[in-house]
Design a protein around this motif. Structure first.
Motif, short mmCIF file in Angstrom:
data_model
loop_
_atom_site.label_atom_id
_atom_site.label_comp_id
_atom_site.label_asym_id
_atom_site.label_seq_id
_atom_site.Cartn_x
_atom_site.Cartn_y
_atom_site.Cartn_z
N ASN A 1 0.85 -1.19 0.00
CA ASN A 1 0.00 0.00 0.00
C ASN A 1 0.89 1.25 0.00
O ASN A 1 0.76 2.10 -0.87
CB ASN A 1 -0.91 0.00 1.21
CG ASN A 1 -1.97 1.08 1.13
OD1 ASN A 1 -2.17 1.67 0.07
ND2 ASN A 1 -2.66 1.34 2.22
N ASN B 1 9.00 2.00 7.38
CA ASN B 1 7.65 1.67 7.84
C ASN B 1 6.85 1.31 6.61
O ASN B 1 7.01 1.94 5.55
CB ASN B 1 7.04 2.88 8.55
CG ASN B 1 5.55 2.74 8.77
OD1 ASN B 1 4.75 3.41 8.12
ND2 ASN B 1 5.13 1.88 9.68
N GLU C 1 2.92 -0.30 5.07
CA GLU C 1 1.59 -0.90 5.17
C GLU C 1 1.40 -1.75 3.93
O GLU C 1 1.55 -1.24 2.80
CB GLU C 1 0.50 0.15 5.27
CG GLU C 1 -0.89 -0.46 5.41
CD GLU C 1 -1.96 0.58 5.61
OE1 GLU C 1 -2.06 1.11 6.73
OE2 GLU C 1 -2.68 0.87 4.63
N THR D 1 -4.84 -5.54 6.15
CA THR D 1 -3.52 -4.91 6.04
C THR D 1 -2.66 -5.18 7.26
O THR D 1 -3.16 -5.53 8.34
CB THR D 1 -3.65 -3.39 5.85
OG1 THR D 1 -4.34 -2.83 6.97
CG2 THR D 1 -4.37 -3.04 4.57
N TRP D 2 -1.38 -5.01 7.06
CA TRP D 2 -0.39 -5.11 8.14
C TRP D 2 0.45 -3.84 8.08
O TRP D 2 0.82 -3.39 6.97
CB TRP D 2 0.49 -6.32 7.91
CG TRP D 2 1.65 -6.46 8.87
CD1 TRP D 2 1.66 -7.13 10.05
CD2 TRP D 2 2.96 -5.91 8.71
NE1 TRP D 2 2.90 -7.04 10.63
CE2 TRP D 2 3.72 -6.29 9.83
CE3 TRP D 2 3.57 -5.13 7.72
CZ2 TRP D 2 5.06 -5.93 10.00
CZ3 TRP D 2 4.90 -4.76 7.88
CH2 TRP D 2 5.63 -5.15 9.03
N ASN D 3 0.77 -3.29 9.24
CA ASN D 3 1.61 -2.11 9.31
C ASN D 3 2.72 -2.37 10.32
O ASN D 3 2.44 -2.79 11.45
CB ASN D 3 0.80 -0.88 9.71
CG ASN D 3 1.57 0.42 9.56
OD1 ASN D 3 2.63 0.60 10.16
ND2 ASN D 3 1.05 1.34 8.77
N TRP E 1 7.33 -1.92 11.28
CA TRP E 1 8.60 -1.21 11.18
C TRP E 1 9.76 -2.19 11.06
O TRP E 1 9.72 -3.29 11.59
CB TRP E 1 8.82 -0.37 12.44
CG TRP E 1 7.83 0.74 12.61
CD1 TRP E 1 6.56 0.64 13.07
CD2 TRP E 1 8.04 2.11 12.28
NE1 TRP E 1 5.96 1.88 13.07
CE2 TRP E 1 6.85 2.80 12.59
CE3 TRP E 1 9.13 2.84 11.78
CZ2 TRP E 1 6.72 4.18 12.40
CZ3 TRP E 1 9.00 4.21 11.61
CH2 TRP E 1 7.80 4.86 11.91
#
Length: 121
Positions: free
Chosen positions: A32, A96, A98, A107-109, A111
């Motif tokens: 994304n 970082n 998404e 979704t996954w967000n 670091w």
């Protein structure tokens, strides 16, 4: 589910270049967006550059014209080409991201662990 691994940091002299990479692995269906942040000791975290999976980019004024962000969707990897480095670019650089982890919009967000960039004068 997803891991981000940065690479490419190091020690260089002012005026030289470095290329950072951030690779997303695991359950990545589609990127994304991906972002590079940096934080120098005693300073606030700063957004350096942002890129969407479609390739739209945004840069902080402090790096505009010197840094170029790119994304390889086939490899799920983001890169940051840093040219004409200055001592004030010295910082810990984090990525970082998404990502979409399936076709239903989940979704996954997260670091990465960070990579140190040090620019000597």
């Amino acid at each position: 589910q997803v891991q981000l691994v940065e690479s490419g940091g190091g020690l260089v002299q002012a005026g030289e270049s470095l290329r950072l990479s951030c690779a997303a692995s695991g359950r990545v269906f589609r990127i994304n967006y991906m972002v590079w942040y940096r934080q120098a000791p005693g300073e606030q975290r700063e957004l350096v550059a942002h890129i969407t999976g479609d390739g739209d980019t945004n840069y902080s004024d402090s790096v505009k014209g010197r840094f170029t962000i790119s994304v390889d969707n086939a490899k799920n990897t983001m890169s940051l080409q840093m040219n004409s480095l200055k001592p004030e670019d010295t910082a810990l650089y984090h990525c970082n991201a998404e990502v979409h982890i399936d076709t239903s919009g989940s979704t996954w967000n997260g670091w990465g662990q960070g990579t140190q960039v040090t620019v000597s004068s």
